[in-house]
Design a protein around this motif. Structure first.
Motif, PDB file in Angstrom:
ATOM      1  N   VAL A 132       0.880  -1.166   0.000  1.00 38.14           N
ATOM      2  CA  VAL A 132       0.000   0.000   0.000  1.00 38.14           C
ATOM      3  C   VAL A 132       0.918   1.216   0.000  1.00 38.14           C
ATOM      4  CG1 VAL A 132      -1.814   1.264   1.219  1.00 38.14           C
ATOM      5  CG2 VAL A 132      -1.745  -1.251   1.314  1.00 38.14           C
ATOM      6  N   GLU A 133       0.679   2.154  -0.928  1.00 31.58           N
ATOM      7  CA  GLU A 133       1.550   3.331  -1.030  1.00 31.58           C
ATOM      8  C   GLU A 133       0.710   4.600  -0.991  1.00 31.58           C
ATOM      9  OE1 GLU A 133       5.213   3.647  -3.605  1.00 31.58           O
ATOM     10  OE2 GLU A 133       3.876   5.023  -4.684  1.00 31.58           O
ATOM     11  N   TRP A 134       1.027   5.454  -0.015  1.00 32.90           N
ATOM     12  CA  TRP A 134       0.347   6.732   0.139  1.00 32.90           C
ATOM     13  C   TRP A 134       1.235   7.874  -0.369  1.00 32.90           C
ATOM     14  CZ3 TRP A 134       0.421   3.010   3.944  1.00 32.90           C
ATOM     15  CH2 TRP A 134      -0.804   2.559   4.454  1.00 32.90           C
ATOM     16  N   THR A 135       0.610   8.892  -0.883  1.00 33.15           N
ATOM     17  CA  THR A 135       1.291  10.171  -1.133  1.00 33.15           C
ATOM     18  C   THR A 135       0.762  11.156  -0.104  1.00 33.15           C
ATOM     19  OG1 THR A 135       1.531   9.742  -3.495  1.00 33.15           O
ATOM     20  CG2 THR A 135       1.706  12.040  -2.763  1.00 33.15           C
ATOM     21  N   VAL A 136       1.648  11.671   0.733  1.00 37.40           N
ATOM     22  CA  VAL A 136       1.226  12.535   1.835  1.00 37.40           C
ATOM     23  C   VAL A 136       1.945  13.873   1.720  1.00 37.40           C
ATOM     24  CG1 VAL A 136       0.844  10.535   3.318  1.00 37.40           C
ATOM     25  CG2 VAL A 136       3.011  11.760   3.448  1.00 37.40           C
ATOM     26  N   THR A 137       1.277  14.920   2.164  1.00 32.36           N
ATOM     27  CA  THR A 137       1.843  16.271   2.153  1.00 32.36           C
ATOM     28  C   THR A 137       1.715  16.852   3.550  1.00 32.36           C
ATOM     29  OG1 THR A 137       1.157  16.547  -0.156  1.00 32.36           O
ATOM     30  CG2 THR A 137       1.798  18.544   1.052  1.00 32.36           C
ATOM     31  N   ALA A 162       5.251  16.855  -1.271  1.00 36.36           N
ATOM     32  CA  ALA A 162       4.757  15.486  -1.376  1.00 36.36           C
ATOM     33  C   ALA A 162       5.813  14.476  -0.936  1.00 36.36           C
ATOM     34  CB  ALA A 162       4.323  15.191  -2.806  1.00 36.36           C
ATOM     35  N   ASN A 163       5.367  13.439  -0.213  1.00 40.92           N
ATOM     36  CA  ASN A 163       6.199  12.320   0.208  1.00 40.92           C
ATOM     37  C   ASN A 163       5.462  11.022  -0.114  1.00 40.92           C
ATOM     38  OD1 ASN A 163       8.411  13.487   2.454  1.00 40.92           O
ATOM     39  ND2 ASN A 163       6.555  14.719   2.267  1.00 40.92           N
ATOM     40  N   THR A 164       6.209   9.969  -0.437  1.00 38.30           N
ATOM     41  CA  THR A 164       5.588   8.659  -0.639  1.00 38.30           C
ATOM     42  C   THR A 164       5.958   7.754   0.527  1.00 38.30           C
ATOM     43  OG1 THR A 164       7.466   7.882  -1.955  1.00 38.30           O
ATOM     44  CG2 THR A 164       5.604   8.826  -3.142  1.00 38.30           C
ATOM     45  N   ILE A 165       4.955   7.065   1.060  1.00 36.83           N
ATOM     46  CA  ILE A 165       5.141   6.126   2.160  1.00 36.83           C
ATOM     47  C   ILE A 165       4.569   4.788   1.714  1.00 36.83           C
ATOM     48  CG2 ILE A 165       4.560   5.589   4.545  1.00 36.83           C
ATOM     49  CD1 ILE A 165       4.309   8.634   5.000  1.00 36.83           C
ATOM     50  N   ARG A 166       5.416   3.765   1.685  1.00 38.45           N
ATOM     51  CA  ARG A 166       4.993   2.453   1.195  1.00 38.45           C
ATOM     52  C   ARG A 166       5.138   1.424   2.312  1.00 38.45           C
ATOM     53  NH1 ARG A 166       7.221  -0.265  -4.352  1.00 38.45           N
ATOM     54  NH2 ARG A 166       6.044   1.539  -5.187  1.00 38.45           N
ATOM     55  N   ALA A 167       4.099   0.567   2.452  1.00 36.21           N
ATOM     56  CA  ALA A 167       4.105  -0.532   3.415  1.00 36.21           C
ATOM     57  C   ALA A 167       4.021  -1.833   2.632  1.00 36.21           C
ATOM     58  CB  ALA A 167       2.943  -0.398   4.384  1.00 36.21           C
ATOM     59  N   THR A 168       5.127  -2.608   2.604  1.00 35.95           N
ATOM     60  CA  THR A 168       5.246  -3.791   1.740  1.00 35.95           C
ATOM     61  C   THR A 168       5.281  -5.067   2.569  1.00 35.95           C
ATOM     62  OG1 THR A 168       6.525  -2.478   0.158  1.00 35.95           O
ATOM     63  CG2 THR A 168       6.637  -4.874  -0.072  1.00 35.95           C
ATOM     64  N   VAL A 198       5.608  11.110  13.178  1.00 37.32           N
ATOM     65  CA  VAL A 198       5.231   9.746  13.562  1.00 37.32           C
ATOM     66  C   VAL A 198       4.283   9.213  12.495  1.00 37.32           C
ATOM     67  CG1 VAL A 198       4.057   8.310  15.260  1.00 37.32           C
ATOM     68  CG2 VAL A 198       5.471  10.223  16.014  1.00 37.32           C
ATOM     69  N   LEU A 199       4.614   8.045  11.938  1.00 38.80           N
ATOM     70  CA  LEU A 199       3.714   7.351  11.016  1.00 38.80           C
ATOM     71  C   LEU A 199       2.927   6.337  11.842  1.00 38.80           C
ATOM     72  CD1 LEU A 199       6.223   6.612   8.101  1.00 38.80           C
ATOM     73  CD2 LEU A 199       4.933   8.717   8.566  1.00 38.80           C
TER      74      LEU A 199
END
Length: 667
Positions: free
Chosen positions: A190-195, A254-260, A203-204
């Motif tokens: 799951v990959e989010w783009t967060v700003t 923008a930042n990308t956060i991926r949970a694999t 903290v994620l």
């Protein structure tokens, strides 16, 4: 009163978590002051001083503060009012309707209290103006702080980019419109783009369910960086949700956060990602608080680091309930203290979410007694090459000074030091002068360089050779302080500047306790590009230089008085040294100094008056700088008919008037 401080910081949290706030401080002495002055003649303030309003209606202080976004803020003004009469003020935000606020008596001018109010701030820059409304003026203001409530920031999993995963709604308790169910295979993500609203530590927080008894770990990556392995253990059933927190650093924008998923079981069910909040566990209390050093105006502290489930972002040093310092690391120096005064502090840790630890054990320190006379900071230059100067003993008796800076050591044409490049280092009149000064209870700084003559930094072609030349001078006179007055051709060469820095590193290593001073010219606004380069080279090379000193004269053009131009130049020096070395304000001031020139200088438009010297003295007393001296002792007298300006000041004065002003400085 002192500079006001406004604290604004960003915390982003879960939708279900209340908005939180964090604090940033703005000192009053750094604000825009109208009809008021910065002073330090009372104790208990933070920063470098406080602001004393003039006793007149309309005197004011305006703070410029930056909010990451619009919102409500709690504004706190720390003040002292040593009278029994209220000193009310109006508080106006961005020029809007003023709010009246009472500032009642606090018992005395050394006792501080806090007045608070609520206001709405705009995103970006805001002005907050505190204006006196009676002829008594306002109270003394120390600082302004503001807590800004920040909204939460949630990113639903079902709105993210999915690979080998799907949106589902077949379990209860999720937020949004669903959750993400990983396919049972390695590599699904799951990959989010967060700003985020601001860059920095965050903290994620991943809300998830795992209805099995088997861990379903995920690899968390931020902006394609190194993956962080995180366990997602069982939550009893698929309708029970838990939260896992991972510290991270986010960029602006923008930042990308991926949970694999990293096992064949795939990942857990993911509900949402929240940025910044959700951490309700405070850090542990800082351990082993201790005093590591004191001066007559400061106490230095250190402590052992706290631990936290997410991460400690900083500390606060408190005296009672008042925050005196907010360092990121495990040490701090509290300045602006009275001599021979005792202070007790506690330290707390703060984590990413703004949680505050329990306080440390108290630690108590006492500042050193104040000096009874001028020390090595006041060491006027004395040059044997001109002027018929009085004996050192006579000068010491007339002025109270104990230290002199003897000039100059130059090259004899080789990498060998001599007085003026010609007189033997020992055995002559120069050594006799040093012996006389020490016999009378004084001591000397020896200065290497100056404008004229052949310089050791150029004739010694390596740092080791130059260090050897410096060592000859140090050893010959058992020096405590060595001044390198780097000017002219020596100053113009980057190679020589680096050589000087490297040589000083060597002699400091070989002579524990030796203090080094580097003296150079300046503009009215501070060091020029060469000066900045010199300071930066020193910091980057690891040179723990004791005093960076500018010569605030021969500007080649200035406006206003020479006193004001000097203050501006030294403040510019302070900014450059602080930026290069990362010192606090108090520590930076303790590593800088000034070396003026009394009377007429080499520039026709410059006359440094006795009033200018008093301005410099007041600045030194306010900030506790490390060096307050001038060129040159033989000139500290009025000129006779056709007097030589190498032997007199060129202004109306009595003998040693300039020296007597600086002699009032006790560090």
């Amino acid at each position: 009163m002192r500079r006001a401080i406004l604290a604004l910081s960003l915390l982003l949290g879960f939708t279900a978590t209340p908005a939180q706030a964090a604090t940033t401080r703005y000192e009053a002495e750094n604000a825009a002051i109208s009809q008021g002055v910065v002073e330090s003649n009372h104790t208990g303030y933070s920063g470098t001083g406080f602001v004393n309003y003039d006793n007149v209606t309309g005197s004011s202080i305006t703070f410029t503060v930056s909010a990451p976004q619009a919102g409500q803020a709690t504004i706190a003004l720390r003040y002292a009012n040593g009278t029994t009469a209220n000193r009310p003020m109006t508080i106006a935000v961005n020029g809007g309707t003023p709010t009246a606020k009472d500032f009642n008596g606090t018992g005395n001018w050394d006792t501080w209290a806090t007045a608070t109010l609520t206001a709405t701030l705009n995103a970006g820059s805001n002005t907050i103006t505190a204006t006196a409304t009676t002829a008594n003026g306002g109270p003394n203001l120390d600082y302004l702080e503001a807590d800004v409530q920040q909204p939460t920031n949630d990113y639903q999993a079902e709105d993210a980019t999915l690979s080998q995963a799907m949106v589902a709604t077949n379990h209860t308790g999720f937020t949004g419109t669903g959750f993400v169910d990983y396919v049972n295979t390695t590599g699904g993500y799951v990959e989010w783009t967060v700003t985020p609203q601001q860059a920095g530590a965050a903290v994620l927080a991943f809300r998830y369910a795992n209805g099995t008894t088997v861990n379903r770990p995920l690899a968390i990556t931020v902006n394609g960086g190194a993956p962080v392995a995180q366990d997602f253990t069982g939550t009893a059933n698929w309708d029970t949700w838990a939260t896992i927190q991972v510290p991270a650093t986010l960029n602006a924008g923008a930042n990308t956060i991926r949970a694999t998923a990293t096992t064949a079981n795939g990942g857990p069910n993911l509900d949402k990602l929240s940025i910044g909040g959700g951490d309700g566990q405070p850090p542990t209390a800082p351990g082993n608080p201790r005093v590591t050093g004191t001066t007559s105006s400061s106490i230095s502290l250190a402590w052992d680091a706290s631990t936290d489930d997410v991460g400690v972002t900083g500390y606060r040093v408190l005296e009672g309930s008042t925050v005196q310092a907010s360092p990121a690391g495990t040490s701090a120096t509290i300045g602006g203290l009275a001599a021979s005064s005792t202070h007790t502090y506690t330290i707390v840790a703060v984590d990413v979410a703004g949680n505050v630890s329990p306080p440390s054990a108290p630690v108590t320190g006492t500042t050193q007694p104040g000096s009874t006379g001028p020390g090595m900071a006041v060491a006027p230059y004395k040059y044997a090459g001109w002027g018929s100067s009085s004996t050192p003993a006579a000068v010491m008796s007339a002025t109270g000074v104990k230290w002199f800076t003897l000039a100059f050591i130059l090259s004899d044409g080789t990498c060998n030091p001599k007085w003026d490049g010609t007189r033997a280092l020992t055995g002559g009149t120069d050594q006799a002068a040093i012996n006389a000064i020490r016999s009378a209870g004084g001591d000397v700084v020896i200065s290497v360089g100056g404008w004229s003559g052949t310089k050791l930094g150029e004739k010694c072609t390596s740092a080791s050779a130059l260090a050897g030349a410096y060592q000859k001078v140090i050893s010959a006179f058992n020096l405590k302080v060595l001044d390198i007055d780097i000017e002219n051709t020596e100053w113009a060469s980057a190679t020589v500047r680096q050589r000087v820095i490297d040589a000083l590193k060597t002699v400091k290593a070989n002579n524990p306790g030796l203090k080094t001073v580097i003296t150079f010219g300046t503009t009215p606004s501070g060091p020029d590009s060469t000066g900045v380069d010199m300071i930066t080279r020193g910091a980057n090379s690891g040179l723990a230089n004791d005093v960076w000193t500018v010569m605030p004269f021969d500007f080649g053009g200035h406006t206003g008085t020479m006193g004001a131009a000097t203050v501006s130049a030294v403040e510019g020096l302070k900014a450059r040294v602080k930026a290069a070395y990362g010192y606090s304000d108090a520590v930076t001031y303790a590593h800088i100094g000034l070396s003026s020139m009394n009377g007429k200088t080499d520039d026709a438009d410059e006359v440094v008056s006795l009033t200018d010297f008093r301005t410099m003295l007041a600045y030194a007393q306010e900030h506790h700088i490390a060096r307050l001296t001038f060129w040159e002792l033989n000139r500290d007298r009025a000129c006779g008919s056709g007097g030589d300006l190498n032997a007199c000041s060129g202004v109306s004065q009595q003998p040693y008037d300039f020296t007597k002003i600086f002699a009032q400085y006790t560090g």
